[in-house]
Design a protein around this motif. Structure first.
Motif, PDB file in Angstrom:
ATOM      1  N   THR A 169       0.827  -1.213   0.000  1.00  0.00           N
ATOM      2  CA  THR A 169       0.000   0.000   0.000  1.00  0.00           C
ATOM      3  C   THR A 169       0.856   1.256   0.000  1.00  0.00           C
ATOM      4  OG1 THR A 169      -1.744  -1.169   1.183  1.00  0.00           O
ATOM      5  CG2 THR A 169      -1.826   1.233   1.216  1.00  0.00           C
ATOM      6  N   ALA A 170       1.923   1.230   0.833  1.00  0.00           N
ATOM      7  CA  ALA A 170       2.754   2.428   0.969  1.00  0.00           C
ATOM      8  C   ALA A 170       3.469   2.769  -0.333  1.00  0.00           C
ATOM      9  CB  ALA A 170       3.764   2.231   2.098  1.00  0.00           C
ATOM     10  N   ILE A 171       4.110   1.758  -0.957  1.00  0.00           N
ATOM     11  CA  ILE A 171       4.870   2.095  -2.174  1.00  0.00           C
ATOM     12  C   ILE A 171       3.930   2.421  -3.316  1.00  0.00           C
ATOM     13  CG2 ILE A 171       6.809   0.669  -1.448  1.00  0.00           C
ATOM     14  CD1 ILE A 171       5.972  -1.409  -3.476  1.00  0.00           C
ATOM     15  N   GLY A 172       2.737   1.811  -3.305  1.00  0.00           N
ATOM     16  CA  GLY A 172       1.763   2.196  -4.329  1.00  0.00           C
ATOM     17  C   GLY A 172       1.358   3.652  -4.192  1.00  0.00           C
ATOM     18  N   THR A 173       1.176   4.086  -2.944  1.00  0.00           N
ATOM     19  CA  THR A 173       0.806   5.486  -2.703  1.00  0.00           C
ATOM     20  C   THR A 173       1.950   6.423  -3.061  1.00  0.00           C
ATOM     21  OG1 THR A 173      -0.694   4.809  -0.936  1.00  0.00           O
ATOM     22  CG2 THR A 173      -0.018   7.120  -0.973  1.00  0.00           C
ATOM     23  N   PHE A 174       3.198   6.066  -2.603  1.00  0.00           N
ATOM     24  CA  PHE A 174       4.327   6.942  -2.884  1.00  0.00           C
ATOM     25  C   PHE A 174       4.611   7.028  -4.383  1.00  0.00           C
ATOM     26  CE2 PHE A 174       5.909   5.753   1.567  1.00  0.00           C
ATOM     27  CZ  PHE A 174       5.276   6.860   2.123  1.00  0.00           C
ATOM     28  N   SER A 175       4.422   5.926  -5.125  1.00  0.00           N
ATOM     29  CA  SER A 175       4.713   5.956  -6.561  1.00  0.00           C
ATOM     30  C   SER A 175       3.749   6.863  -7.316  1.00  0.00           C
ATOM     31  CB  SER A 175       4.646   4.541  -7.141  1.00  0.00           C
ATOM     32  OG  SER A 175       3.314   4.041  -7.105  1.00  0.00           O
ATOM     33  N   LYS A 176       2.580   7.129  -6.712  1.00  0.00           N
ATOM     34  CA  LYS A 176       1.614   8.035  -7.338  1.00  0.00           C
ATOM     35  C   LYS A 176       1.701   9.443  -6.769  1.00  0.00           C
ATOM     36  CE  LYS A 176      -0.509   4.784  -9.762  1.00  0.00           C
ATOM     37  NZ  LYS A 176      -0.526   4.777 -11.231  1.00  0.00           N
ATOM     38  N   GLY A 177       2.484   9.612  -5.705  1.00  0.00           N
ATOM     39  CA  GLY A 177       2.519  10.893  -5.022  1.00  0.00           C
ATOM     40  C   GLY A 177       3.598  11.826  -5.546  1.00  0.00           C
ATOM     41  N   LYS A 178       3.745  12.917  -4.822  1.00  0.00           N
ATOM     42  CA  LYS A 178       4.673  13.963  -5.238  1.00  0.00           C
ATOM     43  C   LYS A 178       6.115  13.663  -4.849  1.00  0.00           C
ATOM     44  CE  LYS A 178       1.154  17.590  -5.028  1.00  0.00           C
ATOM     45  NZ  LYS A 178       0.787  18.888  -4.438  1.00  0.00           N
ATOM     46  N   ILE A 179       6.356  12.683  -3.969  1.00  0.00           N
ATOM     47  CA  ILE A 179       7.703  12.403  -3.512  1.00  0.00           C
ATOM     48  C   ILE A 179       8.601  11.978  -4.669  1.00  0.00           C
ATOM     49  CG2 ILE A 179       6.979  10.060  -2.917  1.00  0.00           C
ATOM     50  CD1 ILE A 179       9.756  12.162  -1.273  1.00  0.00           C
ATOM     51  N   VAL A 180       8.031  11.253  -5.657  1.00  0.00           N
ATOM     52  CA  VAL A 180       8.851  10.761  -6.763  1.00  0.00           C
ATOM     53  C   VAL A 180       9.259  11.901  -7.697  1.00  0.00           C
ATOM     54  CG1 VAL A 180       7.834   8.459  -6.670  1.00  0.00           C
ATOM     55  CG2 VAL A 180       6.797  10.206  -8.115  1.00  0.00           C
ATOM     56  N   GLN A 181       8.640  13.068  -7.529  1.00  0.00           N
ATOM     57  CA  GLN A 181       8.984  14.210  -8.382  1.00  0.00           C
ATOM     58  C   GLN A 181       9.800  15.263  -7.638  1.00  0.00           C
ATOM     59  OE1 GLN A 181       5.188  15.579  -9.712  1.00  0.00           O
ATOM     60  NE2 GLN A 181       4.841  13.839 -11.089  1.00  0.00           N
ATOM     61  N   ALA A 182      10.035  15.006  -6.339  1.00  0.00           N
ATOM     62  CA  ALA A 182      10.799  15.981  -5.546  1.00  0.00           C
ATOM     63  C   ALA A 182      12.252  16.007  -6.032  1.00  0.00           C
ATOM     64  CB  ALA A 182      10.737  15.611  -4.067  1.00  0.00           C
ATOM     65  N   GLU A 183      12.758  17.197  -6.292  1.00  0.00           N
ATOM     66  CA  GLU A 183      14.089  17.331  -6.879  1.00  0.00           C
ATOM     67  C   GLU A 183      15.149  17.790  -5.881  1.00  0.00           C
ATOM     68  OE1 GLU A 183      13.661  19.928 -10.173  1.00  0.00           O
ATOM     69  OE2 GLU A 183      12.513  18.490 -11.380  1.00  0.00           O
TER      70      GLU A 183
END
Length: 952
Positions: free
Chosen positions: A69-83
């Motif tokens: 659940t957690a990685i599914g949420t993070f993969s859709k969230g803004k964390i993966v785009q944080a630079e």
């Protein structure tokens, strides 16, 4: 007629059934105990193995699920785009919360496409803290790694910095190629390995985001070993969890009295117990395990393949010695035999009491069912039973009673609710409660404008701004093709994702699970008039709909009919209002002398009535109109002069005294012309016999006199000045002159006109220049009956067309008979309105509309009512009628009065007790007179009015 079967009380049936059942079960049990105890034990143990497998699968799901659940949420969230580091640190509370909540997950990491790494690891034990040389209060280790630097920092439980950590202790992977097979929308589970930092066996779960970043989580397997150890039943039992690569994930055996606190990964060959590899090899060879021989001992075992959360295959080996299962077999057989006999003996006297106890709540439930059948919901259901089915029956009856009671209450409220908006809100709010929904969406179809109109929307967590935004957004049917096709064309319910609803931009809690069941609303003819949607956030919309389908179909069917009826009533009301306005406009257009009177009086009436309702003055303290009374007043004001439709136009439009259907001054002029010709002829005849001196002067003098007499008559005909007695004497003198008629006046006339002549016409004859003839008197039609309610009594004749009679009118142009006909329009208004089948709440329309010519002193018409006998709305309409008549600028027979002149005249009417003084004061103080003037009077009419001169 079929004979009714013989019946017995339920406790008799239960007693008999239990006795038969006990005897049968006891016999079978005794027989099976001696014959099949071994199979029973093996089957029981197999079931235990199945339960252990299910428990293990559940444990693995629990291990994996939180990380999934957690990685599914993070993969859709803004964390993966944080630079930047700062942007990534913003998500630390989320990572640390999850690591604290689910201790079997040791770390989360984000691997960015530019090879940056951001990871958060939880320090699980003292050994890990000592190995990394961490301080005592360091709970979390945060790693930032990029191409040119590595930063490792320690944080305490409050996420406060505690220390910088040596980069040699980096807890991030060194190579991202381990995740080469990461894909979007799917979680990948790695092979088991020793996890970095904790140095214990575990797995890595990872998933790619849409921008190429990889989100990974590390999960410990230690909990699985503990779970397996808890299932051991005896000394010989073993439990082994392994995968297809022969790697042992978890291993438990009773020989380990003190299990190691740490696990290690190993293969079958490295395990101390050779039984494990033997059992697995036999399972691969034979496809089953069951009872097998190992080192001259019989074993019973099972291997069950698990696939938790659709991950890689995982196998669970469970085995125990057969001898330990059957040591107690003999004892069990004996206990079974004697126990069955003892139980049977003890059960016999108890069965009857038990059956009576069981039947008691059933009897009460039956009685309650009869009460529900009679719609009697006053008696509560208090019976309790330890039998699940009976208690379920009680609960079902409670739910049935509540549902029926709620449904009846709702349908009664719907039947009595006239406001469509309130009706729809009532239906929606009850549906939310009854169907256990998280939201509701009601749209009605506007076929004319080809759009869906939102009528009521609500969902959990919605703000007022959210709801208003949706309510104010109509949905064009052209932009919602699938929605229209499923609901309005196929006419079947359909389940949509919440994000699929047209023109509904809402940030749902979970786009994956928020679903809306859309149900078409159909009218009596089966035409879809709208849609009704119930929202469920748990992703179980189909199950929820099936649970409440019958209730929803019944409620929405009834609601659809109510909506259709309300819409039809609204359309009929709109048609009636339009028809009334058309009639009022037609009355105004019937004569140029009425102008726009019928259309302006309702406006003044509404404004002044509203001012009275909002006033705090004592005179209006108890005055208030409900919606139906407003509708009644509106109807009365628009139709207050509808009786004018029966008033002859030649009376309404009578601009001169001799005018009937045409202006008869032309006939009189012709007679004067005849007299002038007669004078000329007489003079010419005298020339034949003699030539008198001054004959021409005499002729001109007589003609001039005739000219003056005609001008006098023509001026009287206009009715613009008051006629004095001197004028009447001169009129009679002129009328007495005679002229010779040589043609019959009864030729070329209609039969109705002929009926006015009572004598034969003789000619030639001398007639007076102006006369009142018998044929000028028009009798009343005796078929008309005059109502005794009205103080305004009819004149002797319906009309008097006598020329002297009309020309002798001292004021205006109307005779007494014509004045009665004009005033009679209010009587006709009352008759017309009383003949209409108004609903009960509008029964006073005729009374209100027919009273606007009454006066406070009782000298008005048609009934001569006093102020105490007049309703406030009637008095309001009287003031509106007078003020509009005084200020009207579109009546050709009079000059429009200014605002100050009109108010002054009305003040005199107050003094003469014609109109209500309190309402007149409110008319001024509220500013209604000025508001009407600004909207409808000519600029030159609007002058200053000092209202203090008229308000005391």
């Amino acid at each position: 007629m079929n004979k009714a079967p013989r019946t017995f009380p339920i406790h008799i049936h239960i007693t008999t059934a239990i006795i038969v059942l006990v005897v049968a079960v006891s016999g079978v049990q005794i027989w099976l105990a001696n014959k099949g105890l071994t199979d029973v034990i093996f089957e029981t143990n197999r079931n235990v193995f199945q339960r252990i497998a299910a428990q293990t699968r559940s444990q693995m799901n629990a291990h994996y699920g939180a990380a999934f659940t957690a990685i599914g949420t993070f993969s859709k969230g803004k964390i993966v785009q944080a630079e930047t580091i700062e942007n990534r640190n913003d998500f630390l509370p989320e990572f640390t919360h999850l690591l604290t909540e689910y201790t079997h997950v040791t770390s989360y990491a984000i691997y960015y496409p530019n090879e940056d790494v951001f990871s958060v690891t939880r320090i699980n034990d003292l050994e890990m803290r000592e190995r990394m040389g961490l301080q005592k209060d360091t709970i979390f280790v945060v790693t930032h790694r990029s191409s040119n630097f590595v930063s490792i920092k320690g944080l305490n439980s409050s996420l406060v910095f505690t220390e910088n950590i040596d980069t040699s202790h980096s807890l991030a992977f060194d190579k991202q190629h381990q995740f080469y097979n990461a894909v979007q929308d799917k979680n990948i589970i790695s092979e088991p390995s020793l996890l970095r930092g904790v140095n214990e066996p575990g797995i890595t779960i990872y998933r790619a985001s849409n921008n190429g970043a990889v989100v990974a989580a590390e999960v410990l397997l230690a909990g699985l070993r503990d779970s397996l150890t808890d299932t051991l039943a005896n000394e010989s039992s073993i439990r082994v969890l392994y995968d297809d690569s022969k790697t042992v994930l978890a291993y438990s055996e009773t020989s380990r009295s003190e299990p190691s606190s740490r696990m290690s990964l190993s293969s079958f060959e490295k395990l101390e117990n050779p039984l494990v590899q033997f059992a697995i090899e036999q399972y691969r060879r034979d496809g089953k395990l069951g009872i097998f021989e190992f080192e001259k001992e019989r074993w019973f075992g099972e291997i069950i393949t698990l696939k938790p959360l659709k991950s890689n295959h995982v196998h669970l080996l469970m085995a125990t010695k057969a001898s330990e299962l059957f040591d107690q077999g003999g004892l069990i057989k004996r206990q079974t035999l004697f126990g069955s006999l003892l139980i049977f003996a003890l059960m016999l006297p108890v069965i009857y009491l038990v059956s009576r106890s069981i039947s008691k709540p059933i009897k009460m439930a039956t009685q309650k069912a009869k009460e529900i059948q009679g719609f009697n919901f006053s008696t509560p259901i208090n019976s309790q039973s330890y039998i699940k089915e009976i208690q379920d029956l009680n609960n079902a009856q409670i739910a049935t009673q509540n549902t029926i009671s709620r449904f009846i209450s709702l349908t009664n409220n719907i039947a009595h609710e006239e406001n469509l908006e309130a009706l729809l809100e009532l239906v929606c709010r009850d549906t939310i409660s009854a169907a256990e929904a998280n939201g509701v969406f009601l749209y009605l179809l506007d076929a004319e404008n080809k759009c869906l109109v939102p009528k009521y929307v609500w969902w959990e967590g919605a703000t007022k701004a959210d709801i208003n935004r949706v309510l104010n957004s109509k949905v064009p049917t052209a932009e919602s093709g699938q929605f229209i096709r499923q609901i309005f064309i196929e006419k079947k319910y359909h389940i949509f994702q919440a994000s699929e609803l047209p023109n509904l931009e809402v940030d749902w809690k979970d786009n994956q699970t928020s679903q809306v069941v859309i149900i078409p609303l159909k009218d009596r003819e089966g035409v879809v008039i709208g849609s009704f949607g119930v929202l469920y956030d748990d992703g179980k919309a189909q199950a929820q709909y099936e649970r409440f389908a019958d209730y929803l179909d019944s409620l929405l069917g009834f609601s659809s009919v109510a909506i259709e009826t309300n819409t039809m009533m609204a359309a009929q009301q709109a048609l009636l209002d339009s028809f009334i306005k058309v009639i009022a406009g037609s009355l105004d257009k019937k004569s140029p002398y009425t102008g726009n009177h019928c259309q302006r009086v309702p406006i003044l009436t509404e404004w002044l009535t509203l001012a009275a309702q909002e006033s705090t003055l004592p005179s209006f303290a108890h005055f208030s109109l409900n919606s139906k009374e407003w509708q009644e007043l509106k109807m009365a004001s628009w139709l207050h002069d509808c009786g004018k439709i029966t008033t002859p136009e030649y009376v309404v439009d009578k601009a001169t005294k001799l005018e009937t259907i045409y202006n008869r001054i032309h006939e009189v002029r012709m007679r004067f012309e005849v007299l002038k010709r007669d004078e000329e002829i007489t003079s010419l005849k005298s020339l034949v016999q003699a030539y008198p001196v001054g004959w021409r002067d005499q002729l001109m003098e007589k003609c001039e006199q005739l000219n003056q007499d005609f001008e006098f008559v023509a001026q009287l005909n206009l009715g613009s000045e008051f006629v004095t007695q001197t004028d009447l004497d001169r009129l009679n003198e002129i009328a007495s002159r005679t002229w010779t008629r040589t043609l019959s006046k009864q030729l070329g006339i209609s039969s109705e006109e002929m009926n006015q002549y009572t004598e034969e016409d003789e000619y030639p004859t001398e007639e007076k220049l102006l006369s009142d003839q018998p044929e000028h008197l028009i009798d009343w039609n005796h078929t008309d009956k005059f109502d005794d309610r009205f103080t305004m009594k009819p004149t002797q004749y319906q009309a008097n067309k006598g020329e002297v009679h009309n020309l002798g009118i001292q004021r205006g142009t109307l005779t007494e008979e014509e004045r009665f006909i004009i005033n009679d329009h209010i009587v006709q208004t009352i008759h017309i309105l009383e003949s209409l089948p108004f609903p009960r709440h509008m029964r006073n329309v005729a009374k209100i509309a027919g009273g606007h010519h009454e006066k406070m002193n009782g000298k008005g018409y048609p009934m001569g009512l006093t102020g105490s006998e007049m309703s406030l709305t009637t008095k309001v309409m009287a003031i509106a009628d007078i003020f509009e008549a005084l200020t009207s600028s579109d009546r050709p027979y009079k000059k429009a009065k200014t605002l100050s002149e009109s108010i002054k005249i009305m003040s005199f009417m107050v003094k003469d007790q014609h109109i209500d003084p309190d309402l007149f004061a409110l008319f001024l103080s509220s500013g209604v007179y000025r508001r009407f003037a600004n909207d409808y009077l000519q600029p030159e009419q609007i002058d200053e009015v000092n209202i203090s001169d008229y308000i005391t």
